[in-house]
Design a protein around this motif. Structure first.
Motif, short mmCIF file in Angstrom:
data_model
loop_
_atom_site.label_atom_id
_atom_site.label_comp_id
_atom_site.label_asym_id
_atom_site.label_seq_id
_atom_site.Cartn_x
_atom_site.Cartn_y
_atom_site.Cartn_z
N GLY A 1 34.28 -42.08 -31.66
CA GLY A 1 33.15 -41.91 -30.76
C GLY A 1 31.85 -42.42 -31.35
N ALA A 2 31.60 -42.18 -32.64
CA ALA A 2 30.35 -42.63 -33.27
C ALA A 2 30.26 -44.15 -33.26
N GLU A 3 31.35 -44.81 -33.61
CA GLU A 3 31.33 -46.28 -33.63
C GLU A 3 31.18 -46.85 -32.22
N LEU A 4 31.79 -46.19 -31.24
CA LEU A 4 31.69 -46.67 -29.87
C LEU A 4 30.27 -46.51 -29.32
N ALA A 5 29.53 -45.54 -29.85
CA ALA A 5 28.16 -45.31 -29.40
C ALA A 5 27.14 -46.08 -30.23
N ALA A 6 27.56 -46.65 -31.35
CA ALA A 6 26.63 -47.32 -32.25
C ALA A 6 26.26 -48.70 -31.72
N PRO A 7 25.10 -49.22 -32.16
CA PRO A 7 24.75 -50.60 -31.79
C PRO A 7 25.81 -51.58 -32.29
N GLU A 8 25.99 -52.66 -31.57
CA GLU A 8 26.97 -53.65 -31.98
C GLU A 8 26.54 -54.31 -33.30
N THR A 9 27.51 -54.69 -34.10
CA THR A 9 27.24 -55.36 -35.37
C THR A 9 26.52 -56.68 -35.12
N VAL A 10 25.52 -56.96 -35.93
CA VAL A 10 24.82 -58.24 -35.84
C VAL A 10 25.76 -59.34 -36.33
N ARG A 11 25.98 -60.33 -35.50
CA ARG A 11 26.99 -61.35 -35.81
C ARG A 11 26.33 -62.68 -36.16
N ARG A 12 27.01 -63.43 -37.01
CA ARG A 12 26.57 -64.77 -37.39
C ARG A 12 27.63 -65.76 -36.93
N VAL A 13 27.53 -66.17 -35.70
CA VAL A 13 28.56 -67.02 -35.12
C VAL A 13 27.97 -68.37 -34.76
N ASP A 14 28.64 -69.41 -35.21
CA ASP A 14 28.27 -70.77 -34.84
C ASP A 14 29.08 -71.16 -33.61
N ALA A 15 28.41 -71.12 -32.46
CA ALA A 15 29.13 -71.39 -31.21
C ALA A 15 29.63 -72.82 -31.13
N ASP A 16 29.01 -73.75 -31.86
CA ASP A 16 29.40 -75.16 -31.79
C ASP A 16 30.26 -75.58 -32.99
N CYS A 17 30.85 -74.58 -33.66
CA CYS A 17 31.69 -74.87 -34.82
C CYS A 17 32.85 -75.78 -34.42
N ALA A 18 33.17 -76.74 -35.28
CA ALA A 18 34.24 -77.70 -34.95
C ALA A 18 35.59 -77.02 -34.84
N ARG A 19 35.78 -75.96 -35.64
CA ARG A 19 37.05 -75.24 -35.59
C ARG A 19 36.79 -73.82 -35.09
N LEU A 20 37.65 -73.35 -34.21
CA LEU A 20 37.53 -71.98 -33.73
C LEU A 20 38.00 -71.03 -34.83
N ARG A 21 37.17 -70.06 -35.16
CA ARG A 21 37.48 -69.16 -36.28
C ARG A 21 38.15 -67.91 -35.73
N ILE A 22 39.43 -67.73 -36.07
CA ILE A 22 40.24 -66.62 -35.57
C ILE A 22 40.47 -65.63 -36.69
N GLY A 23 40.21 -64.35 -36.44
CA GLY A 23 40.51 -63.30 -37.40
C GLY A 23 41.63 -62.41 -36.89
N TYR A 24 42.61 -62.14 -37.73
CA TYR A 24 43.68 -61.19 -37.41
C TYR A 24 43.44 -59.92 -38.23
N LEU A 25 43.43 -58.79 -37.55
CA LEU A 25 43.09 -57.51 -38.17
C LEU A 25 44.30 -56.58 -38.12
N SER A 26 44.75 -56.11 -39.30
CA SER A 26 45.94 -55.26 -39.33
C SER A 26 46.07 -54.58 -40.68
N SER A 27 46.97 -53.62 -40.74
CA SER A 27 47.35 -53.02 -42.03
C SER A 27 48.77 -53.42 -42.41
N ASP A 28 49.36 -54.36 -41.67
CA ASP A 28 50.79 -54.62 -41.80
C ASP A 28 51.13 -56.02 -42.32
#
Length: 674
Positions: free
Chosen positions: A280-307
């Motif tokens: 609940g606290a994270e869902l109510a918190a402000p969104e993380t400030v992001r540093r995204v290059d929208a015109d990046c030549a390669r799309l940057r994909i992150g996979y998030l897991s513990s597995d």
């Protein structure tokens, strides 16, 4: 939620009228009339701007209204005038509600430095330190809370959970029993105790704890794991009331999947409540400030897991990760689970991907790292499965967040994921209202498969524990997916096909084995015709699986990796689709190997289809030959084609994100050819 008040009378140096107005405001706050309290506190502050108590309690009012930013502002103004422990403690509560955990710890510690505090202050600080992964500090504060008030049950319970996570199970059980000694009827404590007992495989005791706490959702799951189906109709009905009632606490999500009456709407609702209770606290918190290059030549994909180790998810996903196009996609793997030295460790090292170990990071630190890495699309592979940390995705570390593979259903809260990857069978467009995410449909099957999986020569039937003669039905699913109606159909098949056996994965509990044998014996079937297989490494399992003749899907929660394992080994699988994503995977799998005729409409059609195949060895052999012949070319197992389709889907998501069009909720359907 309770809040801390200053001791004694307010130190007002204003008129009697202002004092009277303050008293009215305080009475309104204490009675729960927050709008009136806010108005009166503002009047007091207008008349006496230096009234720190009024500033503080206006902040408390804002906190109770869930306006945490304004609450922090008013309480900070009070603290600029006077350093009072209660002000600092309530500032800590306000900061914690915004997931500013480090700042909240600082506020609590400053309050404690001013003098000894109530037990709950130390307990709350312990919770924050645990979240920040300062486990020694958390334990110290829980013990300080208990020293301050030996009968403070909540601190005993929280200490128990900390000790359990550290593997100190004996100490954990002692602490939890102490919590129950002081509050024996606490539903929350009984839930925690039942979960602890379940982890220890003491399921009969866990069942008692869940029953006492009226946790029907957990109780039905326990009974299904034990293959104890007595009174399940009544327990399921009570569990459904818990899911749909606004007056009950949160219920589990994954464990509900075995319930025949579970609807997509109820499952989505359960997911939302679970998310709010856990993050609940994270869902109510402000969104993380992001540093995204929208015109990046390669799309940057992150996979998030513990597995990212020898795990069922990696058995499916490894091939895709190896085949991503590095010229067009910059792949990052974010692991918050154990880094283990196994077969997959070496594969990961040679993948065109950057591996990040974030296991020691807090949710906030992990989100900031992902944001600083400039990830465009973050793909969560866990959902509500064991060990999930959706607090990371709740902080929105990437512009687009995708739910895929680990959890077959909606997360229920739109902030957790923008898209869920499915296909036309598991997530038909008509099901869109049942998801908080936008549907993103791959053209064939949503499930990837690893083209490099070994499937060597099978052992002898005797070596695998099977009789030398007779047809082999199999279902290597977890026991909680079994139920009385389905098993009765399987018994009919055993009765109809002489010398046939049913090959199952051995449950971790001997009691479950005994209950299943007892069930078939009650129907006049020799219980020895149930053959239980030990768990083996996947390569050995796939080799022995080729000895099966026909796989039987489960319902309402169907086969997932167990289904694709069977098809990869050349074993046809009879299935029937249910209402939920989790109950439609089997139909998607057989469709993707070109065997749509293996999908039955209902229970009776399922029985008749399995029976006809068992009686027609020529037809069954033909299906097996087709599966083996097209093992690498059919859509389900063509990993390279799957990866290209997945990349097209990612690109379509990003195009939609950057186009400026507000198309959230409109399914994104990928065409077959591309």
């Amino acid at each position: 939620m309770s809040f801390h008040q200053s001791g004694g009378k307010a130190r007002l140096r204003t008129s009697t009228d202002t004092q009277a107005l303050f008293n009215v405001a305080l009475a309104s706050l204490q009675s729960g009339d927050l709008s009136k309290a806010q108005a009166h506190f503002l009047e007091v502050i207008a008349k006496a701007p230096g009234n720190s108590d009024a500033l503080h309690l206006l902040g408390v009012t804002k906190y109770l209204q869930k306006d945490y930013v304004d609450a922090q502002r008013w309480i900070s103004k009070a603290l600029a005038i006077r350093k009072v422990p209660s002000y600092l403690i309530n500032l800590g509560l306000t900061l914690a509600a915004q997931a500013q955990d480090g700042a909240a710890v600082d506020a609590y510690q400053k309050a404690i430095a001013l003098g000894p505090q109530e037990a709950r202050v130390y307990n709350n600080l312990g919770n924050l330190l645990k979240k920040l992964k300062d486990f020694l500090g958390a334990e110290s504060n829980y013990r300080q809370a208990i020293e301050t008030n030996a009968s403070y049950a909540l601190a005993h319970k929280n200490l128990a959970m900390l000790l359990q996570d550290a593997g100190r199970i004996d100490e954990a059980e002692i602490s939890l029993k102490r919590a129950l000694q002081f509050n024996p009827d606490s539903a929350d404590f009984l839930l925690a105790y039942g979960d602890m007992l379940e982890r220890l495989h003491r399921l009969a005791q866990a069942e008692d704890a869940y029953r006492q706490g009226r946790h029907w959702d957990s109780l039905q799951y326990i009974k299904r794991q034990r293959a104890d189906w007595d009174q399940l109709d009544e327990i399921d009905a009570a569990a459904m009331l818990q899911v749909t009632s606004a007056h009950t606490g949160t219920v589990s999500t994954w464990s509900l999947l075995g319930m025949p009456g579970l609807t997509p709407q109820a499952h989505r609702l359960a997911g939302k409540r679970f998310a709010l209770s856990r993050w609940g606290a994270e869902l109510a918190a402000p969104e993380t400030v992001r540093r995204v290059d929208a015109d990046c030549a390669r799309l940057r994909i992150g996979y998030l897991s513990s597995d990212f180790y020898d795990h069922a998810t990696m058995h499916l996903l490894a091939g895709v990760l190896e085949l991503h196009d590095p010229a067009r996609f910059d792949i990052h793997l974010y692991s918050y689970g154990p880094v283990r030295n196994d077969a997959f460790t070496g594969r990961i090292a040679h993948m065109p991907a950057v591996f990040h170990d974030i296991s020691a990071c807090t949710n906030d630190a992990a989100a900031r790292q992902i944001a600083d890495d400039g990830i465009h699309l973050l793909v969560d592979l866990k959902g509500y499965t064991t060990g999930a940390r959706l607090g990371i995705t709740a902080l929105r570390p990437a512009p687009v967040i995708v739910s895929w593979l680990g959890y077959p259903g909606s997360l229920g809260h739109p902030r957790l994921a923008d898209y869920i990857i499915g296909d036309a069978v598991v997530t038909p467009v008509s099901a869109a209202p049942h998801y908080s995410e936008t549907l993103a449909l791959l053209p064939n099957c949503y499930q990837p498969n690893d083209h490099r999986r070994a499937c060597g020569a099978p052992p002898s039937r005797v070596a695998a524990g099977l009789p030398e003669q007779g047809l082999v039905f199999c279902s290597f699913n977890q026991t909680f997916k079994f139920n009385e109606e389905m098993f009765a159909i399987w018994c009919r098949l055993l009765q109809a096909i002489e010398q046939s056996v049913l090959w199952l994965l051995k449950p971790p509990l001997d009691e479950a084995v005994e209950n299943l044998r007892r069930f078939v014996a009650a129907r006049g079937i020799d219980s020895a015709r149930l053959v239980f297989a030990d768990r083996l490494p996947q390569t050995e399992h796939l080799a022995r699986l080729q000895l099966a003749d026909l796989a039987l899907d489960t319902f309402p929660c169907g086969s997932h990796t167990t289904g694709s394992d069977a098809l990869w080994a050349g074993v046809p699988m009879v299935t029937r689709p249910g209402m939920l994503f989790a109950g439609r995977v089997g139909a998607s799998l057989v469709r993707a190997v070109g065997l749509e005729e293996l999908v039955a409409e209902d229970d009776e059609a399922y029985f008749q289809l399995a029976l006809s195949l068992a009686r027609d060895p020529v037809r069954l052999a033909g299906m097996r030959a087709r599966l083996i012949a097209q093992r690498l070319s059919c859509p389900l197992f063509d990993t390279r084609k799957f990866t290209r389709d997945l990349e097209r889907l990612y690109s379509a998501m990003w195009l939609r994100e950057t186009s400026g069009e507000n198309r959230h909720g409109q399914p994104l359907v990928l065409d077959v050819e591309g």
